[in-house]
Design a protein around this motif. Structure first.
Motif: not given
Length: 285
Positions: A174-189
């Motif tokens: 799950v850590t790899a998926k989280l980092e992938e989403l963040m690198e794609q520009g997901k702007g989570y609050d």
């Protein structure tokens, strides 16, 4: 007596039950837990609240058969009853105190590992109903161990399933998926992680790279659920806190995960004993 009105076997080791508990259902909030006891001689077992239905007067619990008491719970059938169902206990998610108009403009990502999917569900459902954007990253070892997929899909904008062996969804942690989403520009609050302690430790490390606010739930530390046994003591921001009465949720960056994992390991042997019955809080030994 608290009757089981529905039972569903999610995996060979994980069982979902919907239980009649009207007063508890009226008061329950996302992030809280309850304690069940099968009979007068039974162990008091803390379980996170997976869902609640105020109209029907029911609460939903998910139990994994690990030790003697959890195996007894999973063996119960529809129509059987618990001697006690007590709650809601613990502090609800701090974010439910936010005004609806603020929640509508927020974006959450939940990271659920294994059985942690159960306590993630009511939070994702609550914020989704309030109009917040909700993504869920759900991790499991194999496709057969993924739980609540259909339910979770209905209460989030995007569901990302990760399996260790790649048998379903993303192959990897799950850590790899989280980092992938963040690198794609997901702007989570805000991020929330619930699952095995080691998973939450590494999710914290991943979130730190992106300065992503993160809350974790230390529900796996709880034993008696009232703070009397001291099993859930953990250092948070340099102070001793009790997960069952002051949590179970805390700022991830304040948690001493190494200490928490050592404490958790202290009780694992007893938990696995077939004849072990915890008497803490019973008034007698």
């Amino acid at each position: 007596m608290y009757r089981i009105v529905k039972k569903e076997v999610l995996t060979p080791a994980i069982t979902l039950m919907e239980v009649e508990a009207a007063r508890l259902a009226r008061a329950a909030q996302p992030g809280q837990f309850l304690i069940v006891r099968i009979n007068e001689e039974g162990e008091r077992v803390p379980l996170t609240i997976c869902d609640y239905n105020r109209e029907k007067g029911t609460v939903t619990i998910v139990t994994q058969a690990i030790g003697a008491s959890s195996k007894e719970i999973c063996a119960l059938k529809e129509g059987d009853s618990f001697e006690d169902v007590v709650g809601p206990l613990g502090q609800p998610s701090e974010f439910i105190a936010l005004p609806d108009e603020q929640l509508r403009n927020m974006s959450f990502v939940f990271v659920a590992g294994g059985l942690g999917t159960a306590p993630v569900y009511p939070q994702a459902k609550y914020f989704h109903e309030k109009g917040a954007k909700v993504d869920v990253i759900l991790g499991a070892k194999t496709a057969e161990m993924v739980i609540l997929e259909k339910d979770m899909t209905a209460v989030c904008d995007n569901l990302y399933i990760c399996t260790d062996d790649g048998s379903k969804g993303f192959k990897g942690l799950v850590t790899a998926k989280l980092e992938e989403l963040m690198e794609q520009g997901k702007g989570y609050d805000q991020a929330v992680a619930i699952g095995p302690m080691i998973m939450m430790k590494f999710v914290t490390a991943s979130a730190r790279k992106f300065n992503l606010p993160l809350v974790v739930s230390l529900n796996t530390l709880m034993v008696d659920g009232t703070g009397m046994c001291g099993a859930c003591r953990v250092t948070v921001a340099g102070k001793v806190r009790f997960a069952c009465v002051e949590g179970p949720e805390f700022n991830a960056y304040d948690v001493d995960f190494d200490e928490a994992m050592r404490r958790q390991a202290m009780y694992r042997g007893k938990e696995m004993e077939e004849d072990h019955k915890c008497r803490i809080g019973r008034g007698r030994q």
